[in-house]
Enzyme design. Sequence first.
Site, short mmCIF file in Angstrom:
data_model
loop_
_atom_site.label_atom_id
_atom_site.label_comp_id
_atom_site.label_asym_id
_atom_site.label_seq_id
_atom_site.Cartn_x
_atom_site.Cartn_y
_atom_site.Cartn_z
N TYR A 86 4.56 -0.22 10.42
CA TYR A 86 5.04 -0.87 9.07
C TYR A 86 6.42 -0.31 8.69
CZ TYR A 86 2.73 3.78 7.71
OH TYR A 86 2.28 5.20 7.74
N HIS B 45 8.56 0.82 6.58
CA HIS B 45 9.01 1.82 5.51
C HIS B 45 8.88 3.18 6.23
CE1 HIS B 45 9.00 3.55 1.25
NE2 HIS B 45 8.59 4.45 2.10
N LEU B 46 10.10 4.09 5.92
CA LEU B 46 10.09 5.25 6.80
C LEU B 46 9.07 6.00 6.64
CD1 LEU B 46 12.16 6.68 8.90
CD2 LEU B 46 12.69 8.03 6.76
N HIS B 47 8.37 6.63 7.74
CA HIS B 47 7.35 7.33 7.73
C HIS B 47 7.19 8.25 8.91
CE1 HIS B 47 5.49 4.01 9.81
NE2 HIS B 47 4.74 4.77 10.18
N VAL B 48 6.49 9.58 8.67
CA VAL B 48 6.73 10.31 9.89
C VAL B 48 5.30 11.10 9.98
CG1 VAL B 48 7.41 12.74 10.80
CG2 VAL B 48 9.11 11.25 9.35
N HIS B 49 4.84 10.91 11.40
CA HIS B 49 3.43 11.40 11.54
C HIS B 49 3.43 12.91 11.99
CE1 HIS B 49 2.40 6.96 12.45
NE2 HIS B 49 3.87 7.08 12.61
N TRP C 209 0.94 -1.14 -0.09
CA TRP C 209 -0.01 -0.02 0.02
C TRP C 209 0.79 1.30 0.04
CZ3 TRP C 209 0.05 3.68 3.93
CH2 TRP C 209 0.75 3.19 5.07
N GLU D 296 -4.64 6.72 -3.93
CA GLU D 296 -4.75 7.75 -3.23
C GLU D 296 -4.04 8.88 -3.67
OE1 GLU D 296 -4.37 7.20 1.05
OE2 GLU D 296 -4.04 5.19 0.85
C1 DD3 Z 1 -3.23 0.27 7.96
C2 DD3 Z 1 -1.19 1.22 8.61
C3 DD3 Z 1 -1.93 0.85 7.78
C4 DD3 Z 1 -5.49 -1.24 9.11
C5 DD3 Z 1 -5.65 0.24 8.91
C6 DD3 Z 1 -4.24 0.99 8.32
N1 DD3 Z 1 -2.83 5.97 5.40
C7 DD3 Z 1 -2.61 2.42 5.68
C8 DD3 Z 1 -3.40 1.33 3.53
C9 DD3 Z 1 -3.31 2.72 3.07
C10 DD3 Z 1 -2.90 3.51 5.32
C11 DD3 Z 1 -2.65 4.97 5.94
C12 DD3 Z 1 -3.11 -1.29 8.38
C13 DD3 Z 1 -3.21 1.28 4.88
CL1 DD3 Z 1 -7.04 1.28 9.06
C14 DD3 Z 1 -4.30 -1.76 8.82
O1 DD3 Z 1 -2.25 2.17 6.93
C15 DD3 Z 1 -3.14 3.83 3.79
N2 DD3 Z 1 -3.50 5.16 3.26
N3 DD3 Z 1 -2.40 4.74 7.19
C16 DD3 Z 1 -3.17 6.10 4.14
N4 DD3 Z 1 -3.24 7.43 3.71
#
Ligand code: DD3
Length: 324
Positions: A260, A262-266, A162, A172
């Site tokens: 997850y 893969h580097l990401h920042v909140h 994703w 997205e």
């Molecule tokens: C995730 C961490 C992962 C349930 C849920 C979310 N933001 C995402 C796919 C697309 C996204 C995220 C895993 C997964 Cl609700 C299990 O997050 C995503 N798209 N956090 C965005 N924009």
Amino acid sequence: MAQVGEKRKREDKAENGSGDTDTGPSVPSHHPLSGFQLQAVLRESARDKTIFLHGKVTRNAQDAEDAVVILERVPFQADSVSRLLAERPELKLQLENDIYSVYHLNPPPELNEIKTTVICPATEKHIKKYQRQDVCLIHETGDDYDSVTLPFIEAQSLSVQWVYNILEKKAEADRIVHENPDPENGFILIPDFKWNQKQVDDLYLIAISHPRGIKSLRDLTADHLPLLKNILHEGQEAILKRYGLRGNQLRIYLHYQPSYYHLHVHFTALGHDAPGTSVERAHLLCDVIQNLEREPRYYRTRTLTYALRADEPLLKKLKDAGKC
Ligand code: DD3
């Protein structure tokens, strides 16, 4: 409550990656919750107004798939509720005492939204993730990471498809708030799933790095400072421009462990108690940058403290290795 001044485009994507075979009209295969049957309530919170459900859904006629469904009441918006109140809504009196009175108000459908997140097909891991569990604090040295945590992460080969879909504009793409396309020092800033984008009070965006293979905070060295500074400065600037929140109104941080690799920042609104902001998980990006400036291998070598759920396989691995 301040609102997001952006018109949102409708997302009309049917991102149905699996099991979409034509099985005739007997079961409506298009509805993501077709034939929902509750298996278990995984967790609920009256305070957060959320409930996490495990169910079976039958998106095709042959087999039922496991699904996790998360329901959440969304925050109020001042202008829509003030309009509602001005329209003299029907109020059912519950109690009256002196200057105090309590009513039931049944809102019109457009003010009664329930945010619904569906994970389907859900794995055993997804289902477990949302069950309440005891937690246990870990002090992970750099050596623990090399000998236990890293091999564990690599063996798991968790999919970040994703994330790649976002980076490659396969998903997205219309939600991207800012992009620095540089393959080494660039990133994409995008609203997190947790945010419905209707009010800035609970603003939540994530910056996803273009470079791949930086798994987490642990992998960061002084080499990544240009990337981290771009994320900090361009992220703040983009959020100010789009949402009107200044840098000093934002909490900008990384998780360790992340959910997850893969580097990401909140980026979250400072006034919002976003999940995952506890001291044992959140690392402010400004602190990370300073630490790396002082000590290029800071996060490779220092002991990092975090909590693990009692049922997490990593906890067992660390225990088996005598690390906790
Ligand atoms: C995730 C961490 C992962 C349930 C849920 C979310 N933001 C995402 C796919 C697309 C996204 C995220 C895993 C997964 Cl609700 C299990 O997050 C995503 N798209 N956090 C965005 N924009």
